[in-house]
Every structure is written in C-alpha cells, then in structure tokens.
Design a protein around this motif. Structure first.
Motif, PDB file in Angstrom:
ATOM      1  N   TRP A  46      -8.351   2.091  -1.690  1.00 22.90           N
ATOM      2  CA  TRP A  46      -7.432   3.177  -2.060  1.00 22.90           C
ATOM      3  C   TRP A  46      -6.007   2.881  -1.621  1.00 22.90           C
ATOM      4  O   TRP A  46      -5.059   3.205  -2.323  1.00 22.90           O
ATOM      5  N   LEU A  47      -5.831   2.244  -0.448  1.00 20.81           N
ATOM      6  CA  LEU A  47      -4.489   1.942   0.033  1.00 20.81           C
ATOM      7  C   LEU A  47      -3.881   0.815  -0.789  1.00 20.81           C
ATOM      8  O   LEU A  47      -2.721   0.887  -1.216  1.00 20.81           O
ATOM      9  N   ASN A  48      -4.660  -0.229  -1.040  1.00 19.47           N
ATOM     10  CA  ASN A  48      -4.192  -1.365  -1.819  1.00 19.47           C
ATOM     11  C   ASN A  48      -3.789  -0.928  -3.225  1.00 19.47           C
ATOM     12  O   ASN A  48      -2.672  -1.220  -3.684  1.00 19.47           O
ATOM     13  N   GLU A  49      -4.672  -0.216  -3.913  1.00 15.11           N
ATOM     14  CA  GLU A  49      -4.369   0.218  -5.278  1.00 15.11           C
ATOM     15  C   GLU A  49      -3.304   1.304  -5.300  1.00 15.11           C
ATOM     16  O   GLU A  49      -2.461   1.323  -6.196  1.00 15.11           O
ATOM     17  N   VAL A 122       4.769   4.128   7.529  1.00 13.41           N
ATOM     18  CA  VAL A 122       3.379   4.267   7.967  1.00 13.41           C
ATOM     19  C   VAL A 122       2.436   3.540   7.006  1.00 13.41           C
ATOM     20  O   VAL A 122       1.425   2.987   7.425  1.00 13.41           O
ATOM     21  N   LEU A 123       2.769   3.501   5.721  1.00 10.55           N
ATOM     22  CA  LEU A 123       1.941   2.757   4.759  1.00 10.55           C
ATOM     23  C   LEU A 123       1.931   1.276   5.105  1.00 10.55           C
ATOM     24  O   LEU A 123       0.873   0.634   5.117  1.00 10.55           O
ATOM     25  N   PHE A 124       3.109   0.735   5.369  1.00 12.75           N
ATOM     26  CA  PHE A 124       3.197  -0.689   5.708  1.00 12.75           C
ATOM     27  C   PHE A 124       2.516  -0.986   7.042  1.00 12.75           C
ATOM     28  O   PHE A 124       1.886  -2.026   7.208  1.00 12.75           O
ATOM     29  N   GLU A 125       2.604  -0.055   7.981  1.00  9.80           N
ATOM     30  CA  GLU A 125       1.929  -0.249   9.270  1.00  9.80           C
ATOM     31  C   GLU A 125       0.415  -0.195   9.111  1.00  9.80           C
ATOM     32  O   GLU A 125      -0.305  -0.935   9.791  1.00  9.80           O
ATOM     33  N   THR A 139      -4.786   3.083  12.712  1.00  3.34           N
ATOM     34  CA  THR A 139      -3.340   2.881  12.639  1.00  3.34           C
ATOM     35  C   THR A 139      -2.634   4.182  12.294  1.00  3.34           C
ATOM     36  O   THR A 139      -1.626   4.533  12.912  1.00  3.34           O
ATOM     37  N   PHE A 140      -3.148   4.906  11.308  1.00  4.77           N
ATOM     38  CA  PHE A 140      -2.519   6.161  10.906  1.00  4.77           C
ATOM     39  C   PHE A 140      -2.505   7.151  12.070  1.00  4.77           C
ATOM     40  O   PHE A 140      -1.478   7.769  12.350  1.00  4.77           O
ATOM     41  N   TYR A 141      -3.633   7.287  12.749  1.00  9.87           N
ATOM     42  CA  TYR A 141      -3.701   8.225  13.873  1.00  9.87           C
ATOM     43  C   TYR A 141      -2.755   7.807  15.003  1.00  9.87           C
ATOM     44  O   TYR A 141      -2.063   8.653  15.578  1.00  9.87           O
ATOM     45  N   ALA A 142      -2.689   6.518  15.312  1.00 10.26           N
ATOM     46  CA  ALA A 142      -1.806   6.034  16.381  1.00 10.26           C
ATOM     47  C   ALA A 142      -0.341   6.328  16.061  1.00 10.26           C
ATOM     48  O   ALA A 142       0.447   6.610  16.964  1.00 10.26           O
ATOM     49  N   ARG A 145      -0.671  10.871  14.989  1.00  4.57           N
ATOM     50  CA  ARG A 145      -1.529  11.794  15.733  1.00  4.57           C
ATOM     51  C   ARG A 145      -2.211  12.795  14.801  1.00  4.57           C
ATOM     52  O   ARG A 145      -2.531  13.922  15.182  1.00  4.57           O
ATOM     53  N   VAL A 146      -2.428  12.363  13.560  1.00 11.38           N
ATOM     54  CA  VAL A 146      -3.137  13.151  12.555  1.00 11.38           C
ATOM     55  C   VAL A 146      -4.306  12.299  12.064  1.00 11.38           C
ATOM     56  O   VAL A 146      -4.145  11.100  11.824  1.00 11.38           O
ATOM     57  N   LEU A 147      -5.466  12.907  11.926  1.00 14.29           N
ATOM     58  CA  LEU A 147      -6.606  12.193  11.362  1.00 14.29           C
ATOM     59  C   LEU A 147      -6.370  11.966   9.868  1.00 14.29           C
ATOM     60  O   LEU A 147      -5.944  12.888   9.156  1.00 14.29           O
ATOM     61  N   LEU A 148      -6.634  10.768   9.403  1.00 12.09           N
ATOM     62  CA  LEU A 148      -6.420  10.442   7.997  1.00 12.09           C
ATOM     63  C   LEU A 148      -7.281  11.317   7.094  1.00 12.09           C
ATOM     64  O   LEU A 148      -6.833  11.743   6.021  1.00 12.09           O
TER      65      LEU A 148
END
Length: 161
Positions: A46-49, A122-125, A139-142, A145-148
C-alpha cells in the motif's frame, strides 16, 4: 500500463498518441525504483503503490485532483475497505480487477491523507525505515506517536463523511 521488477518495463505502440500516458506511467514506475532503492524490497504494497500513484502527477493541482478522485471513487460500501495487513503484499493479487483498483484507490487515498496530516517527510521515513529493518507501523509511531491502524480508521471515517 507498466511494471517494475528491477527494470522499468513499459509497452509503447504509438508514442505520438500515448505520450501523456507514457509520462504518467514512467513517473509511476520510476517512483517504484526509487522506493526500492530507499527502502529495499520490504516496503509494504500500500505504501509503495500509494506513493507511486501520488507522484504520477506533478505536485499541485493535478496531484490534488488525483487525491480528490480517490475520495470520489472510494465507494467502500461496494469495494471492501481493506486492512493494512491485506494491503501489505502485492496489490495485483487481491482478486478481481475492481478489487485491485479499489486497493490502489485506498492506497492513494491513505498516502495522500498521511501526507496531508503528517507531512511528506513521514512517508519517506517509513520507506527508509524498511531498509533499516523497521516496520512502517514502528516508524510511523516513532515519528507521530499515533498508531498507523488508528490513522487508517481516521481516514475511513473521513471518507465516509
């Protein structure tokens, strides 16, 4: 129209007729090459596409129009709104053409929504975190501080409004 498996592959029958479409497809496949270079092969589907779909068009109005189209097409009462786990692999393996298109639309909508609310960085990270062995969720949570999964729930609510 195209594919990326370490090489960008794009069929071209009539360059004069297909130039605009060709540019869009090449941008999409080039993004896949960049994502693989930055994140390795572990970047979730999903992230790649979603990033590739988002960056098919230049920034600004066309990109905003692409996200608006995803919102309009997000008829998730007819096409299932999928979990991150379901969207984690190759989207092309999800069933019918309509289900696959729905997964692409959801991926674009989610990536566009994340970019809007949390910034493109954040997308690139999340991509580069995959190269370091982190999951996109970690990575998103770090970074936020929100659960993906919570962010995906928020998108679903936002789309249904």
């Amino acid at each position: 129209g195209g594919a990326y498996n370490g090489r960008i592959r794009v069929p071209v029958a009539d360059l004069d007729k297909e130039e605009r479409q060709l540019v869009r497809v090449l941008r999409h496949e080039l993004v896949h090459a960049f994502v693989q270079e930055a994140g390795g092969r572990g970047v979730v589907g999903w992230l790649n596409e979603g990033i590739a779909e988002l960056l098919e068009e230049p920034a600004g109005a066309p990109r905003a129009a692409a996200i608006a189209e995803a919102r309009e097409r997000a008829q998730f009462d007819q096409i299932p709104f999928r979990s991150l786990e379901e969207l984690g692999g190759t989207l092309a393996s999800l069933g019918s053409v309509e289900e696959i298109r729905g997964a692409y639309v959801q991926s674009l909508a989610f990536v566009g929504w994340l970019e809007h609310w949390y910034g493109e960085r954040v997308l690139f990270e999340m991509v580069s975190g995959c190269r370091g062995g982190e999951s996109v969720q970690e990575t998103f949570y770090a970074r936020t501080r929100v659960l993906l999964e919570k962010a995906l729930e928020d998108l679903a609510q936002d789309l249904r409004r």
